[in-house]
Design a protein around this motif. Sequence first.
Motif, PDB file in Angstrom:
ATOM      1  N   GLN A  79      -9.760  -4.426  45.696  1.00  0.00           N
ATOM      2  CA  GLN A  79      -8.840  -5.024  44.716  1.00  0.00           C
ATOM      3  C   GLN A  79      -8.156  -3.938  43.881  1.00  0.00           C
ATOM      4  O   GLN A  79      -6.968  -4.054  43.538  1.00  0.00           O
ATOM      5  CB  GLN A  79      -9.609  -6.001  43.828  1.00  0.00           C
ATOM      6  CG  GLN A  79     -10.021  -7.258  44.574  1.00  0.00           C
ATOM      7  CD  GLN A  79     -11.113  -8.057  43.856  1.00  0.00           C
ATOM      8  OE1 GLN A  79     -11.808  -7.525  42.975  1.00  0.00           O
ATOM      9  NE2 GLN A  79     -11.279  -9.315  44.253  1.00  0.00           N
ATOM     10  N   ASP A 123      -4.894  -4.715  41.795  1.00  0.00           N
ATOM     11  CA  ASP A 123      -5.229  -5.974  41.141  1.00  0.00           C
ATOM     12  C   ASP A 123      -6.433  -5.723  40.235  1.00  0.00           C
ATOM     13  O   ASP A 123      -7.566  -6.100  40.527  1.00  0.00           O
ATOM     14  CB  ASP A 123      -5.538  -7.034  42.200  1.00  0.00           C
ATOM     15  CG  ASP A 123      -5.644  -8.440  41.605  1.00  0.00           C
ATOM     16  OD1 ASP A 123      -5.623  -8.559  40.362  1.00  0.00           O
ATOM     17  OD2 ASP A 123      -5.772  -9.410  42.400  1.00  0.00           O
ATOM     18  N   LYS A 156      -7.210  -6.959  37.337  1.00  0.00           N
ATOM     19  CA  LYS A 156      -7.806  -8.164  36.767  1.00  0.00           C
ATOM     20  C   LYS A 156      -8.844  -8.755  37.702  1.00  0.00           C
ATOM     21  O   LYS A 156      -9.962  -9.100  37.280  1.00  0.00           O
ATOM     22  CB  LYS A 156      -6.706  -9.173  36.486  1.00  0.00           C
ATOM     23  CG  LYS A 156      -7.205 -10.449  35.818  1.00  0.00           C
ATOM     24  CD  LYS A 156      -6.049 -11.388  35.506  1.00  0.00           C
ATOM     25  CE  LYS A 156      -6.531 -12.670  34.848  1.00  0.00           C
ATOM     26  NZ  LYS A 156      -5.407 -13.602  34.542  1.00  0.00           N
ATOM     27  N   ALA A 157      -8.498  -8.872  38.980  1.00  0.00           N
ATOM     28  CA  ALA A 157      -9.445  -9.406  39.963  1.00  0.00           C
ATOM     29  C   ALA A 157     -10.635  -8.471  40.116  1.00  0.00           C
ATOM     30  O   ALA A 157     -11.786  -8.918  40.271  1.00  0.00           O
ATOM     31  CB  ALA A 157      -8.742  -9.607  41.306  1.00  0.00           C
TER      32      ALA A 157
END
Length: 260
Positions: free
Chosen positions: A223, A228, A230-231
């Motif tokens: 991720q 990403d 946040k993920a």
Amino acid sequence: MLSMIRAVSPVLSSLLLGASVLWPLQAHALFGDDEARKAIIDLRQKVDVNRQAADAAALEAREGQAVTRRSLLDLANQLEQLRAELARLRGQNEQLSREVSELQRLQKDVQTGLDERLRQVEPLRVTHDGVSFTSAPAEKRDFDAAMEVLRRSEFEAAAMAYTVFLRRYPVSGYAPSALYWLGNAQYAIRAYKESIDSHRMLATQFPNHLRAPEAMLAMANSQIELKDAKAARRTLEDLVKAYPESEAAAASRERLARLR
């Protein structure tokens, strides 16, 4: 006449006297010859009897010898027949021994082949990544082959090998490990989305497996590669919450500190 008779009488008397003297001798000689002749005849008869007896004994001896020779010949023939029969039986015994040896060899080969085929299909009890389970020999062989490809750093081939393995053995005891290494191989070839899917499947379907915390950490790495954050933070927080004592949780706390 009378005078002539008287003159002759002395001569006649002498002749008669001589004849009377000779008569016993002639009679004795005559009777002696008869007895001698009889004795000779008796002797000849005895000789003949003895000769006949000897001839009979000799004949009997010859017949006995002939019988003995025939008996010996019969015994010799019987002995030769026994020797021939013994040789035949020895030959049969040797042939039977060879046949028995051949049968034993064939039986051993059949048993070996049967054992080999049984080993190929008979389930094995194995322990992998801390989990004990039953595996078919072919299943174990395919998993080991995929691991060998991964060890050679042939990541694309390894990803294909694990994909094929999971498709062929969907309920295998190796499935959690196969998902973990599949995700790593996909990460190595930068197939990050596919890697996240593989590791998420492991963490979701096998949360108690020892590779589950590592799979979640690997998900966060993919991720991060996909930008990403946040993920990635959510995945790391879930990891620390679910497996607080794991090494992966310690690494996750460091990552979270950097992400903040």
